[in-house]
Design an enzyme around this catalytic site. Structure first.
Site, PDB file in Angstrom:
ATOM      1  N   HIS A 211       0.820  -1.210   0.000  1.00 38.71           N
ATOM      2  CA  HIS A 211       0.000   0.000   0.000  1.00 38.71           C
ATOM      3  C   HIS A 211       0.857   1.265   0.000  1.00 38.71           C
ATOM      4  O   HIS A 211       0.340   2.368   0.155  1.00 38.71           O
ATOM      5  CB  HIS A 211      -0.902  -0.044   1.247  1.00 38.71           C
ATOM      6  CG  HIS A 211      -2.011   0.930   1.270  1.00 38.71           C
ATOM      7  ND1 HIS A 211      -2.140   1.899   2.248  1.00 38.71           N
ATOM      8  CD2 HIS A 211      -3.066   1.114   0.447  1.00 38.71           C
ATOM      9  CE1 HIS A 211      -3.221   2.618   2.039  1.00 38.71           C
ATOM     10  NE2 HIS A 211      -3.809   2.171   0.947  1.00 38.71           N
ATOM     11  N   LYS A 213       3.181   4.469  -1.140  1.00 39.09           N
ATOM     12  CA  LYS A 213       3.255   5.444  -2.225  1.00 39.09           C
ATOM     13  C   LYS A 213       4.570   6.200  -2.063  1.00 39.09           C
ATOM     14  O   LYS A 213       4.798   6.821  -1.026  1.00 39.09           O
ATOM     15  CB  LYS A 213       2.093   6.445  -2.168  1.00 39.09           C
ATOM     16  CG  LYS A 213       0.715   5.827  -2.373  1.00 39.09           C
ATOM     17  CD  LYS A 213       0.052   5.439  -1.096  1.00 39.09           C
ATOM     18  CE  LYS A 213      -1.392   5.027  -1.358  1.00 39.09           C
ATOM     19  NZ  LYS A 213      -1.982   4.311  -0.229  1.00 39.09           N
ATOM     20  N   ASP A 218      16.624  10.987  -8.034  1.00 38.14           N
ATOM     21  CA  ASP A 218      18.085  11.162  -7.943  1.00 38.14           C
ATOM     22  C   ASP A 218      18.616  10.973  -6.527  1.00 38.14           C
ATOM     23  O   ASP A 218      19.687  11.492  -6.183  1.00 38.14           O
ATOM     24  CB  ASP A 218      18.491  12.551  -8.453  1.00 38.14           C
ATOM     25  CG  ASP A 218      18.240  12.711  -9.944  1.00 38.14           C
ATOM     26  OD1 ASP A 218      18.268  11.694 -10.656  1.00 38.14           O
ATOM     27  OD2 ASP A 218      18.007  13.859 -10.379  1.00 38.14           O
ATOM     28  N   HIS A 386      -8.919  11.393   2.736  1.00 43.61           N
ATOM     29  CA  HIS A 386      -8.147  10.163   2.567  1.00 43.61           C
ATOM     30  C   HIS A 386      -6.735  10.288   3.138  1.00 43.61           C
ATOM     31  O   HIS A 386      -5.958   9.339   3.104  1.00 43.61           O
ATOM     32  CB  HIS A 386      -8.084   9.836   1.066  1.00 43.61           C
ATOM     33  CG  HIS A 386      -7.462   8.521   0.731  1.00 43.61           C
ATOM     34  ND1 HIS A 386      -6.192   8.399   0.184  1.00 43.61           N
ATOM     35  CD2 HIS A 386      -7.938   7.260   0.843  1.00 43.61           C
ATOM     36  CE1 HIS A 386      -5.921   7.129  -0.028  1.00 43.61           C
ATOM     37  NE2 HIS A 386      -6.951   6.405   0.362  1.00 43.61           N
ATOM     38  N   LYS A 388      -3.462  10.436   5.581  1.00 43.99           N
ATOM     39  CA  LYS A 388      -3.008   9.646   6.730  1.00 43.99           C
ATOM     40  C   LYS A 388      -1.942  10.470   7.442  1.00 43.99           C
ATOM     41  O   LYS A 388      -0.750  10.373   7.142  1.00 43.99           O
ATOM     42  CB  LYS A 388      -2.432   8.302   6.274  1.00 43.99           C
ATOM     43  CG  LYS A 388      -3.406   7.454   5.411  1.00 43.99           C
ATOM     44  CD  LYS A 388      -3.241   7.706   3.960  1.00 43.99           C
ATOM     45  CE  LYS A 388      -3.881   6.688   3.039  1.00 43.99           C
ATOM     46  NZ  LYS A 388      -5.179   6.251   3.262  1.00 43.99           N
ATOM     47  N   ASP A 393       1.589  16.656  20.071  1.00 49.17           N
ATOM     48  CA  ASP A 393       2.027  17.857  20.784  1.00 49.17           C
ATOM     49  C   ASP A 393       2.378  18.961  19.783  1.00 49.17           C
ATOM     50  O   ASP A 393       1.642  19.184  18.829  1.00 49.17           O
ATOM     51  CB  ASP A 393       3.186  17.515  21.727  1.00 49.17           C
ATOM     52  CG  ASP A 393       2.783  16.474  22.780  1.00 49.17           C
ATOM     53  OD1 ASP A 393       1.573  16.398  23.100  1.00 49.17           O
ATOM     54  OD2 ASP A 393       3.654  15.739  23.257  1.00 49.17           O
TER      55      ASP A 393
END
Length: 467
Positions: A211, A213, A218, A386, A388, A393
């Protein structure tokens, strides 16, 4: 004749019983959670023929061998991690570094990319500027104008002499068309898909999906976050509508850790060793400490769950988490509740609309558990959210692919970058404050919802271990 048929039926019944018992025993040994094992065993014993067939097709796999071999492969790759720019002083990220099995790095910089247009503009711009190497990894790439923009940018750089590796998870018959891939391969771009445990259906792997991404340019600039590659992520999917998501770009030594995670996935998928390319460490580029944490279902410590537990334990005043799904493992839920009971401002931001109805209704069954301890649930109204993202703090922020659900915690390969520093935390705080300003706090308990919604939520929660 009747005696023969009776004996034959008895033999068939005995054979089915033995097969069901063997399948139940295998489910007990290999299931990732007790709930999952219980579900398979009940299905097999109650419906021996149907349940055993389902288990052989969807449940049975050589998980232990896969976990042992993949874990060894990852460890060999992590040994390449550079000791350059490693933090020598105690850090609030030290616990996360132990979970990641990588050191906390000094001298990193981060820039937020809010929503699809900003993300694709930045990622495609960086790809078009690549001079030497490109690592590209997405869970989903679609053959639409967004996917074709990525394809064309990669083809252009490959023609310019850039070495490119492209990894993306797809099921057979549901992935990219052959012609799309051929155009990439014809210019020398290397393509691969992740491998799961050996099983009856081979590539039809519904668990142990990758899952992550990630784009690494470089070995100096990297991107990760919540977006895949399709028109859905710019809000042009008519069945879902507007879309809210977050990516981030990174410079500094943490880029080498991200490159090592890609090379580990690539090594497992193809046996090609990219470690010498991935191990080059960028120069310091900013004030942040950072570590790239990549939970894997092959690990024996459930790093995805430990990530959320560590967030909860690190929080002294505030823990804000944005996740499209809220189906937490029991240990994670306990840690969140305990943080709220300690007086931490625990806020969870989830979508106010559904993309997957089972997870949407299952989340409602967990809302009360957190609210009863003093935590808050907020639903985002303008779009499907969507991202995440986590904020602890005023000094720790995290951006990646990890959802607050059991699948991310135990069954998927995931990725996030944790940062310690005022600038990153302040940027994430500003972004989440705007998001909470467009959200509604949940102030209704499950028993007070209408009968149908309450029933759907309770039924959906039964499927939590496999959502």
């Amino acid at each position: 004749m009747a005696d023969f048929l009776t004996a034959t039926n008895a033999a068939i019944a005995a054979g089915l019983a033995v097969l069901a018992l063997v399948a139940s025993y295998r489910a007990l040994l290999t299931s990732r959670t007790p709930q999952g094992a219980t579900a398979w065993i009940l299905l097999i014993l109650l419906l021996p023929i149907f349940g055993t067939l389902l288990y052989l097709v969807f449940g049975h796999a050589n998980y232990k061998s896969f976990e042992r071999e993949r874990r060894k492969s990852d460890e060999d790759m992590f040994d390449m991690a550079s000791e350059v720019s490693v933090s020598q002083d105690p850090s609030r990220l030290d616990t996360f570094a132990r979970i990641a099995r990588l050191p906390v790095t000094e001298g990193n910089d981060m820039s937020l990319l809010v929503d699809g247009k900003a993300t694709y503009d930045a990622v495609l711009g960086a790809i078009r500027g690549a001079q030497h190497t490109l690592f590209v990894q997405f869970y989903t790439i679609k053959d639409d104008d967004i996917g074709r923009d990525l394809r064309d940018a990669l083809i252009d750089r490959a023609k310019a002499g850039v070495s490119i590796w492209l990894l993306h998870d797809e099921l057979p018959f549901f992935g990219l068309p052959r012609g799309f891939k051929t155009k990439l391969e014809d210019v020398g771009i290397r393509l691969a898909r992740p491998k799961g445990p050996k099983r009856l259906l081979g590539p039809f792997q519904f668990n142990y999906r990758n899952h992550r991404k990630l784009v690494v340019v470089d070995n100096k600039l990297a991107f990760t976050g919540g977006l895949n590659v399709s028109k859905t992520y710019v809000g042009r999917n008519p069945s879902i509508g507007p879309w809210r998501d977050t990516f981030a770009s990174f410079r500094g030594p943490v880029v080498a850790q991200l490159a090592l995670h890609f090379s580990s996935d690539w090594m497992w998928a193809t046996s090609e060793d990219l470690s010498e390319i991935a191990a080059a460490t960028p120069a310091p580029s900013g004030p942040l400490r950072a570590v790239a944490l990549a939970p894997s279902p092959a690990e024996d410590i459930a790093a995805g769950n430990l990530y959320f537990i560590a967030l909860a334990h690190a929080a002294r005043k505030r823990l804000w988490i944005s996740s499209p799904y809220f189906v937490p493992d029991r240990d994670v839920l306990t840690a969140l509740r305990f943080a709220a009971l300690r007086g931490v401002d625990v806020k969870i931001l989830v979508p106010g609309r559904a993309d997957h109805y089972i997870t949407y209704f299952a989340a409602m069954a967990y809302f009360h558990d957190l609210r009863s301890a003093g935590g808050e649930i907020w639903t985002y109204d303008p779009a499907f959210i969507h991202q995440k993202v986590a904020l602890v703090d005023d000094d720790i922020a995290s951006i990646g692919s990890i959802n607050l659900d059991i699948r991310s915690g135990l069954l998927n390969f995931e990725l996030t970058v944790l940062m310690e520093g005022k600038s990153a935390a302040s940027a994430v705080e500003h972004m989440l404050t705007i998001d909470f300003g467009h959200a509604t706090r949940v102030d209704i308990d499950l028993p007070d919802r209408n009968l149908i919604v309450g029933m759907l939520a309770r039924i959906a929660r039964l499927f939590a271990p496999v959502l």
